[in-house]
Design an enzyme around this catalytic site. Structure first.
Site, PDB file in Angstrom:
ATOM      1  CE1 TYR A  67      -3.971   2.146   0.230  1.00 57.49           C
ATOM      2  CE2 TYR A  67      -2.427   3.541   1.429  1.00 57.49           C
ATOM      3  CZ  TYR A  67      -3.614   3.382   0.754  1.00 57.49           C
ATOM      4  OH  TYR A  67      -4.447   4.457   0.580  1.00 57.49           O
ATOM      5  CG  PHE A 119      -5.376  18.262 -24.455  1.00 54.32           C
ATOM      6  CD1 PHE A 119      -5.532  17.893 -25.783  1.00 54.32           C
ATOM      7  CD2 PHE A 119      -5.982  17.482 -23.476  1.00 54.32           C
ATOM      8  CE1 PHE A 119      -6.270  16.773 -26.128  1.00 54.32           C
ATOM      9  CE2 PHE A 119      -6.710  16.351 -23.816  1.00 54.32           C
ATOM     10  CZ  PHE A 119      -6.855  15.999 -25.142  1.00 54.32           C
ATOM     11  CG  ASP A 120     -10.089  18.421 -25.252  1.00 56.69           C
ATOM     12  OD1 ASP A 120      -9.209  17.790 -24.653  1.00 56.69           O
ATOM     13  OD2 ASP A 120     -10.864  17.910 -26.077  1.00 56.69           O
ATOM     14  CG  ASP A 210       0.164  19.221 -21.184  1.00 59.59           C
ATOM     15  OD1 ASP A 210       0.618  18.063 -21.105  1.00 59.59           O
ATOM     16  OD2 ASP A 210      -1.008  19.466 -21.506  1.00 59.59           O
ATOM     17  CB  ALA A 212       1.257  14.680 -23.027  1.00 57.29           C
ATOM     18  CE  LYS A 253      -2.123  11.881 -24.374  1.00 53.09           C
ATOM     19  NZ  LYS A 253      -3.016  11.953 -23.199  1.00 53.09           N
ATOM     20  CG  HIS A 445     -15.616  16.745 -29.075  1.00 54.40           C
ATOM     21  ND1 HIS A 445     -15.704  17.802 -28.200  1.00 54.40           N
ATOM     22  CD2 HIS A 445     -14.484  16.088 -28.750  1.00 54.40           C
ATOM     23  CE1 HIS A 445     -14.658  17.788 -27.397  1.00 54.40           C
ATOM     24  NE2 HIS A 445     -13.908  16.759 -27.701  1.00 54.40           N
TER      25      HIS A 445
HETATM   26  N1  F0G Z   1      -2.299  17.192 -22.239  1.00 53.31           N
HETATM   27  C1  F0G Z   1      -2.193  16.859 -23.540  1.00 53.31           C
HETATM   28  C2  F0G Z   1      -1.296  17.660 -24.443  1.00 53.31           C
HETATM   29  C3  F0G Z   1      -2.928  15.777 -24.047  1.00 53.31           C
HETATM   30  O1  F0G Z   1      -2.829  15.470 -25.345  1.00 53.31           O
HETATM   31  C4  F0G Z   1      -3.767  15.044 -23.173  1.00 53.31           C
HETATM   32  C5  F0G Z   1      -4.546  13.922 -23.662  1.00 53.31           C
HETATM   33  C6  F0G Z   1      -3.820  15.434 -21.825  1.00 53.31           C
HETATM   34  C7  F0G Z   1      -3.068  16.503 -21.393  1.00 53.31           C
HETATM   35  C8  F0G Z   1      -4.686  14.726 -20.825  1.00 53.31           C
HETATM   36  O2  F0G Z   1      -4.099  13.520 -20.449  1.00 53.31           O
HETATM   37  O3  F0G Z   1      -5.726  11.791 -21.201  1.00 53.31           O
HETATM   38  O4  F0G Z   1      -3.932  11.268 -19.548  1.00 53.31           O
HETATM   39  O5  F0G Z   1      -5.850  12.666 -18.882  1.00 53.31           O
HETATM   40  N2  F0G Z   1      -4.717  13.680 -24.877  1.00 53.31           N
HETATM   41  C9  F0G Z   1      -5.391  12.527 -25.468  1.00 53.31           C
HETATM   42  C10 F0G Z   1      -5.439  12.686 -26.969  1.00 53.31           C
HETATM   43  C11 F0G Z   1      -6.681  12.156 -24.841  1.00 53.31           C
HETATM   44  O6  F0G Z   1      -6.089  11.850 -27.633  1.00 53.31           O
HETATM   45  O7  F0G Z   1      -4.811  13.596 -27.514  1.00 53.31           O
HETATM   46  P1  F0G Z   1      -4.954  12.248 -20.007  1.00 53.31           P
END
Ligand code: F0G
Length: 457
Positions: A67, A119-120, A210, A212, A253, A445
């Site tokens: 844990y 990112f969204d 960010d 990723a 990613k 979407h």
């Molecule tokens: N930041 C970026 C640049 C991303 O592309 C994503 C996710 C996230 C943050 C959020 O990360 O999914 O681990 O919570 N992008 C995916 C895509 C979903 O298809 O581009 P997460």
């Protein structure tokens, strides 16, 4: 060539046109609602869709599921500390959890967050704390066809202006997304990161990466930025992390894992605040919503992802597909990045007006003809209509993203994608638009329902 061979295989779903027509109709022309086993080549996302290596699976088998204070945590911590240089590292179950926790601890409600492009989910998490998310992409990003090497850059003079006028609207953070997923998967140069860091320091505003796709960004820096040709992607990555005050990371990613993420920080007080939120909402500080095996597999993935042979092939494969797509007369956002290619659906289907969603039309056609799943990034994603369905705002471009999962598809799969696009490009005028018949108010979407519009207008 691929610097690996295939040890485990998974059959693809081979379907008929009739089955695909029925499936697409059943989900009201929204590919998010398809069952994955109705899809032959799934290019919906490069997130959590990569293939694990034998070394990652072995690390997972050797994991410790205690844990608290597991061996897996300490192994993972050592790898992430060395890569990022941050003294404070907290695991999270994925990127958006890292965003939610960091923003809740860092942002002042009523303030602004600036970014090359949010990112969204990043935008949604900024807005959930009562802040405004502002994108300041560089001017070069607006020309989809130019081969300017760093279209992911932030506009430095707009950034300076926004930071200097902070009396009216205080800025709580600058988020640099590497690579810029919302902006065509384009990289950010080290020069741009350095100047952004300098401006942030002068105005006492934290710069957060960010991260990723940090390794893919680093690879493109070694290829495109003067002075970096002799540096390894690993060295470039370390330098980028070092320039920032911290990072949020979706390891789905460039961690090459199915789930995982983290927060990295220099500031101990901010890290302590995040740690409190982490324990309350994700899990204890040494697992943060992940199993021990997830931490071990992420640690190994973070070592593999900066390997030059891996990155070179990933770039080559994306270029191979890009080349084939250009050859059949379909334009993409140039220059090609690594994690995705963005098709210019607006230009391919000029007879479909934005409010009949040319991007969606191409997404549906790719599925109907080739069993390929992709994502619209156009007026369905960014546009708005009034209550009667009349268009109020359309997206600047009508794009379709073909995301490329890591180590999953081969060149012959990409040949199939290019061939399907070639068939569509032979007679684009036969493709029709769509109209919305149902939607939800947030992130529409994902849940949109559509029907075909058989005649234009
Ligand atoms: N930041 C970026 C640049 C991303 O592309 C994503 C996710 C996230 C943050 C959020 O990360 O999914 O681990 O919570 N992008 C995916 C895509 C979903 O298809 O581009 P997460």
């Amino acid at each position: 060539m691929e610097p690996y061979r295939i040890k485990v295989v998974e059959p693809l779903a081979i379907t008929t046109r009739a089955q695909r027509e029925e499936a697409l109709k059943r989900v009201a022309y929204n590919p998010f609602d398809l069952r994955a086993d109705e899809v032959t080549i799934d290019l919906l996302s490069d997130s959590g869709t990569g293939a694990l290596s034998a070394a990652q699976l072995a690390a997972g088998m050797n994991a410790d599921e205690s844990y608290a204070g597991s061996r897996s945590f300490y192994r993972w911590h050592a790898v992430v500390s060395e890569l990022t240089g941050y003294p404070h590292i907290l695991p999270t179950h994925q990127g958006r959890a890292a965003e939610r926790i960091l923003f809740a601890a860092l942002l002042e409600p009523g303030s602004t967050v600036l970014s090359n492009t949010h990112f969204d989910t990043t935008r949604a998490n900024v807005e959930l704390t009562g802040c405004q998310a502002r994108d300041l992409p560089c001017a070069e990003a607006a020309d989809l066809d130019s081969d300017y090497p760093f279209k992911g850059n932030i506009d430095l003079s707009a950034l300076q202006q926004a930071l200097e006028s902070a009396q009216e609207s205080p800025v709580s953070a600058v988020v640099m997304t590497i690579t810029n997923n919302g902006g065509g998967g384009q990289p950010v140069s080290m020069e741009n990161l350095r100047q952004t860091a300098e401006l942030c320091r002068r105005h006492n505003v934290p710069m957060i990466l960010d991260a990723a796709r940090f390794a893919e960004n680093a690879w493109l820096v070694t290829r495109r930025e003067p002075g970096y040709q002799d540096r390894t992607p690993r060295q470039v990555s370390e330098e980028a992390f070092g320039l920032a005050d911290g990072c949020i990371m979706s390891a789905k990613k460039d961690g090459i894992v199915h789930i995982g993420g983290f927060i990295g920080l220099k500031d101990p007080e901010l890290a302590e605040k995040c740690n409190g939120l982490l324990i309350a909402t994700e899990g204890f500080s040494t697992y943060g919503g992940l199993a021990g095996r997830d931490l071990d597999m992420m640690a190994q993935g973070l070592l593999e992802v900066t390997e030059p042979t891996y990155l070179a092939e990933r770039a080559e494969a994306a270029n191979y597909l890009a080349e084939r797509i250009r050859a059949v007369g379909v334009d993409i956002v140039e220059p090609a990045g690594l994690h995705a290619l963005y098709l210019n659906a607006g230009r391919l289907l000029p007879h479909i007006p934005p409010h009949q969603y040319p991007g969606t039309a191409l997404v549906c056609e790719l599925y109907l003809r080739g069993g390929i799943r992709s994502a619209e990034l156009g007026s369905l994603y960014l546009g708005e209509e009034d209550d009667q369905g009349n268009p109020v705002k359309s997206a600047p471009y009508e794009l379709v993203r073909l995301a490329l999962p890591r180590r999953v598809y081969t060149r012959s799969h990409y040949d199939h994608v290019a061939q399907t696009l070639a068939d569509i490009a032979k007679d684009p005028s036969s493709v029709h638009g769509y109209r919305i018949v149902g939607q939800s108010p947030i992130l529409r979407h994902f849940s949109i329902q559509l029907e075909p519009v058989k005649s234009a207008g």
